[in-house]
Write an enzyme that holds these catalytic residues in place. Structure first.
Site, PDB file in Angstrom:
ATOM      1  N   LYS A 139     -11.332  27.420  11.911  1.00 59.02           N
ATOM      2  CA  LYS A 139     -10.271  26.599  12.503  1.00 59.02           C
ATOM      3  C   LYS A 139     -10.743  26.032  13.850  1.00 59.02           C
ATOM      4  O   LYS A 139     -10.621  24.845  14.119  1.00 59.02           O
ATOM      5  CB  LYS A 139      -8.990  27.435  12.695  1.00 59.02           C
ATOM      6  CG  LYS A 139      -8.419  27.953  11.362  1.00 59.02           C
ATOM      7  CD  LYS A 139      -7.105  28.708  11.529  1.00 59.02           C
ATOM      8  CE  LYS A 139      -7.266  30.112  12.051  1.00 59.02           C
ATOM      9  NZ  LYS A 139      -7.958  31.030  11.123  1.00 59.02           N
ATOM     10  N   THR A 140     -11.306  26.913  14.680  1.00 61.38           N
ATOM     11  CA  THR A 140     -11.800  26.471  15.987  1.00 61.38           C
ATOM     12  C   THR A 140     -12.978  25.515  15.809  1.00 61.38           C
ATOM     13  O   THR A 140     -13.094  24.508  16.514  1.00 61.38           O
ATOM     14  CB  THR A 140     -12.254  27.692  16.812  1.00 61.38           C
ATOM     15  OG1 THR A 140     -11.192  28.645  16.805  1.00 61.38           O
ATOM     16  CG2 THR A 140     -12.600  27.326  18.234  1.00 61.38           C
TER      17      THR A 140
END
Ligand code: ADE
Length: 339
Positions: free
Chosen positions: A66-67
């Site tokens: 996600k990051t």
């Protein structure tokens, strides 16, 4: 605290290594094909209209990228990314300071968005919707609201627990809400093949496949194991082969299907202490002295993915496969009833 460096759980050189392993272009980002295609369209359309992309929400188990996606979007759009997290934004002033320090086109990344408190969420709504920061100054009859116009920005929020986000917050991610899925073993092998090259390692193909097989289908874990294997072969002065990967990962108590000691404890707790279940999450958590949220976010998704446990309305149940994996006989009364 307001803007904080991103918490990767590692320090010093290892931290830099993690960011060095991050893909910097779409063609280096492997897997999650449908998310990638949607984002590419969204970013291209925003670019043609000379407007920052709309706000995005990414959710799914930890370590799936996600990051990494947020960083990649910032790189691809040539934007600055400012990162913070739900628990770091404690006070209204913290969020106000983050928002007023944004420049036009910035990406604001908020990790663990499910841990934002209600007051902060309420400041965030108008900021997301109409670029307005409304701050109440003072208390009681003398209180007044000041409005500050914010530069256009894109919020990218990430969470492992989408159900804990309030409905009004969830509905404000106009660019879309995307669920990241576990990767295939082949995708993980491609990810760590690239990492191995960056780390100047030359592993045999079977060694990479063995790491991929034990990686919980999660890039962050696969990269961590690759680094631990690198330590092991360096210290033991042995080549990186399937055999040395098995040795290095066994030393870390990672078994042949990628379960850690804690995963196995969860299974044996359900099977041995609670006769295979159903047993409530809170009961398992207190029996193992672990946080409920950790079991639910970190361990359970992969145990379910492997079909070792199932969730029922009355609690968690171990499957036949879990009994087999731990080498337990299925009790007579449960035979034929387990999944
Ligand atoms: N690192 C984390 N996620 C990745 C991905 N999907 N592709 C390549 N490297 C990654």
């Amino acid at each position: 605290m307001s803007i904080e460096p991103e918490n990767t759980g590692e320090t010093g050189t290892e931290r830099y290594l993690d960011s060095a392993l991050r893909p910097t272009r779409w063609d280096e980002y492997i897997g999650q094909e449908h998310i990638k295609q949607n984002l590419q369209i969204l970013l291209a359309a925003a670019k043609e209209r000379s407007h920052p992309p709309e706000h995005l929400l990414f959710y799914g188990p930890p370590g799936l990228g996600k990051t990494t996606l947020a960083h990649l979007i910032a790189k691809e759009t040539g934007s600055q990314m400012k990162a913070s997290s739900g628990p770091a934004i404690e006070k209204v002033g913290d969020l106000a300071s983050i928002l007023t320090n944004l420049s036009a086109g910035d990406i604001l990344f908020i990790d663990e968005a499910h841990r934002l408190n209600k007051m902060i969420e309420e400041i965030l709504y108008p900021a997301m919707e109409s670029g307005m920061l409304n701050i109440i100054i003072g208390k009681g009859p003398g209180a007044r609201t000041i409005q500050i116009d914010l530069p256009p920005f894109t919020l990218i929020a990430a969470t492992t627990r989408i159900a804990l986000l309030s409905a009004p917050l969830r509905s404000r991610f106009g660019g879309g809400t995307f669920r990241l899925e576990f990767y295939t073993e082949e995708e993980i092998a491609r990810i760590i093949r690239r990492s191995a090259t960056l780390l100047q390692m030359d592993p045999q193909e079977e060694a990479l496949m063995e790491i991929a097989h034990r990686s919980r289908l999660t890039p962050r874990i696969a990269n961590q194991y690759l680094k631990r294997v690198r330590d092991y072969v360096q210290v033991k002065k042995v080549p990186i082969s399937q055999k040395t990967v098995v040795e290095a990962l066994s030393l870390l108590e990672i078994d042949e299907i990628g379960l850690s000691a804690v995963d196995r404890k969860i299974l044996s707790c359900i099977i041995e202490t609670f006769h295979g279940g159903p047993v409530g999450l809170s009961t398992i958590a207190s029996a193992l002295s672990e946080e409920e949220a950790t079991i639910e976010d970190v361990y359970e998704p992969y145990l379910m993915r492997l079909g070792l446990i199932t969730r029922t309305p009355r609690g968690r149940v171990a499957t036949e496969r879990a009994y087999e994996h731990l080498g337990h006989d299925i009790p007579k009364e449960a035979q034929g009833t387990l999944l």
